[in-house]
Design an enzyme around this catalytic site. Structure first.
Site, PDB file in Angstrom:
ATOM      1  N   GLY A 139      -4.213   6.183  -8.762  1.00 27.78           N
ATOM      2  CA  GLY A 139      -5.580   5.743  -9.193  1.00 27.78           C
ATOM      3  C   GLY A 139      -5.368   4.988  -8.597  1.00 27.78           C
ATOM      4  O   GLY A 139      -4.720   4.568  -7.796  1.00 27.78           O
ATOM      5  N   ALA A 140      -7.059   4.966  -8.441  1.00 24.76           N
ATOM      6  CA  ALA A 140      -7.446   3.692  -7.080  1.00 24.76           C
ATOM      7  C   ALA A 140      -6.607   2.329  -7.692  1.00 24.76           C
ATOM      8  O   ALA A 140      -6.607   2.240  -8.377  1.00 24.76           O
ATOM      9  CB  ALA A 140      -9.316   3.161  -7.941  1.00 24.76           C
ATOM     10  N   ARG A 141      -6.563   1.824  -6.241  1.00 28.53           N
ATOM     11  CA  ARG A 141      -5.514   0.629  -6.669  1.00 28.53           C
ATOM     12  C   ARG A 141      -4.135   0.355  -7.960  1.00 28.53           C
ATOM     13  O   ARG A 141      -4.273  -0.285  -8.215  1.00 28.53           O
ATOM     14  CB  ARG A 141      -6.452  -0.537  -6.587  1.00 28.53           C
ATOM     15  CG  ARG A 141      -7.918  -0.253  -6.669  1.00 28.53           C
ATOM     16  CD  ARG A 141      -7.570  -1.453  -5.015  1.00 28.53           C
ATOM     17  NE  ARG A 141      -8.889  -1.594  -4.318  1.00 28.53           N
ATOM     18  CZ  ARG A 141      -9.379  -0.222  -3.858  1.00 28.53           C
ATOM     19  NH1 ARG A 141      -9.024   0.518  -3.283  1.00 28.53           N
ATOM     20  NH2 ARG A 141     -10.558  -1.425  -3.109  1.00 28.53           N
ATOM     21  N   SER A 142      -3.674   1.214  -7.637  1.00 28.63           N
ATOM     22  CA  SER A 142      -2.917   1.693  -8.332  1.00 28.63           C
ATOM     23  C   SER A 142      -1.211   1.116  -8.711  1.00 28.63           C
ATOM     24  O   SER A 142      -0.455   1.134  -8.696  1.00 28.63           O
ATOM     25  CB  SER A 142      -2.161   3.412  -9.575  1.00 28.63           C
ATOM     26  OG  SER A 142      -2.133   4.031  -7.560  1.00 28.63           O
ATOM     27  N   HIS A 191      -4.734  -3.833   5.036  1.00 23.92           N
ATOM     28  CA  HIS A 191      -3.643  -2.689   5.406  1.00 23.92           C
ATOM     29  C   HIS A 191      -2.404  -2.874   5.847  1.00 23.92           C
ATOM     30  O   HIS A 191      -1.644  -2.803   6.324  1.00 23.92           O
ATOM     31  CB  HIS A 191      -3.993  -1.314   4.709  1.00 23.92           C
ATOM     32  CG  HIS A 191      -4.331  -1.336   3.615  1.00 23.92           C
ATOM     33  ND1 HIS A 191      -3.368  -0.517   2.993  1.00 23.92           N
ATOM     34  CD2 HIS A 191      -5.448  -1.259   2.739  1.00 23.92           C
ATOM     35  CE1 HIS A 191      -3.624  -0.394   1.110  1.00 23.92           C
ATOM     36  NE2 HIS A 191      -5.268  -0.982   1.720  1.00 23.92           N
ATOM     37  N   ARG A 192      -3.656  -3.774   7.300  1.00 23.05           N
ATOM     38  CA  ARG A 192      -1.788  -3.379   8.733  1.00 23.05           C
ATOM     39  C   ARG A 192      -1.248  -4.486   8.367  1.00 23.05           C
ATOM     40  O   ARG A 192      -0.558  -4.805   8.932  1.00 23.05           O
ATOM     41  CB  ARG A 192      -3.018  -3.228   9.716  1.00 23.05           C
ATOM     42  CG  ARG A 192      -3.627  -2.125  10.194  1.00 23.05           C
ATOM     43  CD  ARG A 192      -4.009  -1.897  11.932  1.00 23.05           C
ATOM     44  NE  ARG A 192      -4.854  -0.706  11.909  1.00 23.05           N
ATOM     45  CZ  ARG A 192      -5.484  -0.616  12.827  1.00 23.05           C
ATOM     46  NH1 ARG A 192      -6.446  -1.140  13.470  1.00 23.05           N
ATOM     47  NH2 ARG A 192      -5.931   1.000  13.300  1.00 23.05           N
TER      48      ARG A 192
END
Length: 190
Positions: A8-11, A52-53
């Site tokens: 799921g999102a942000r899992s 994220h980078r």
């Protein structure tokens, strides 16, 4: 080796997939490549990409491929390790930003998996599981979910490993690389 990491999102699936790609890179050598499908279309997405980078740190070469996954994979050397993040965004861009017919998108993903295998590229693919709620009421959302789920099913069939991440915990549903399926947290006993 092909791995499919969903959740799921942000899992925590991207973090898990990054660790898996890093471990593959450590054991195999070659270059560590991040195949990014996201586009910085607004300030929120730009901030998310930057975060994220930063979290990935150095050591990654980034290729951006909002649509042409096969062209980007052609820039990767045999024996490299690649994290494709994420199939969910790629599928929406394919349908709604000029990718073409759904069958062509399915064929492209099949070519990417086939070429990765042929060239001994370790490919880790991340995607959101968006089909856990009630069925959508509108036809277009249903079309997108159906397309994404077809991609997921094909990828799960072709992958050596299929991993689901829930609340940061990873469960391995398929392992054909000599590892037993089950708990795949770092350091977990098998």
């Amino acid at each position: 080796m092909i791995a499919f990491v969903g959740g799921g999102a942000r899992s925590g699936k991207s973090r898990h997939a990054e660790a898996l790609a890093g471990a593959l890179h450590q054991s195999r050598g070659g270059e560590l490549v991040y195949l990014a499908t996201a586009q910085a279309t607004d300030a929120e997405m730009a901030a998310r990409i930057a975060r994220h980078r930063h979290e990935r740190g150095t050591g990654w070469r980034t290729l951006e491929a909002p649509l042409a996954l096969d062209t980007a994979l052609a820039e990767v050397a045999a024996g490299d390790s690649v994290l494709l993040d994420c199939l969910t965004l790629w599928a929406s861009q394919w349908l709604y930003a000029g990718g073409g017919p759904e069958t062509d998108g399915e064929a492209m993903l099949a070519r990417v998996v086939e070429r990765a295998r042929m060239r001994d590229i370790a490919l880790v693919v991340v995607s959101n599981d968006l089909n856990e709620a009630l069925p959508p009421a509108d036809a277009e959302t249903w079309r997108y979910l159906a397309f994404l789920q077809r991609l997921h099913r094909r990828l799960a069939r072709e992958a050596d490993r299929v991993i689901e991440v829930v609340a940061g915990m990873a469960l391995e549903w398929k392992a054909t690389d000599g590892q037993a399926a089950g708990d795949c947290r770092a350091g977990a006993r098998r």
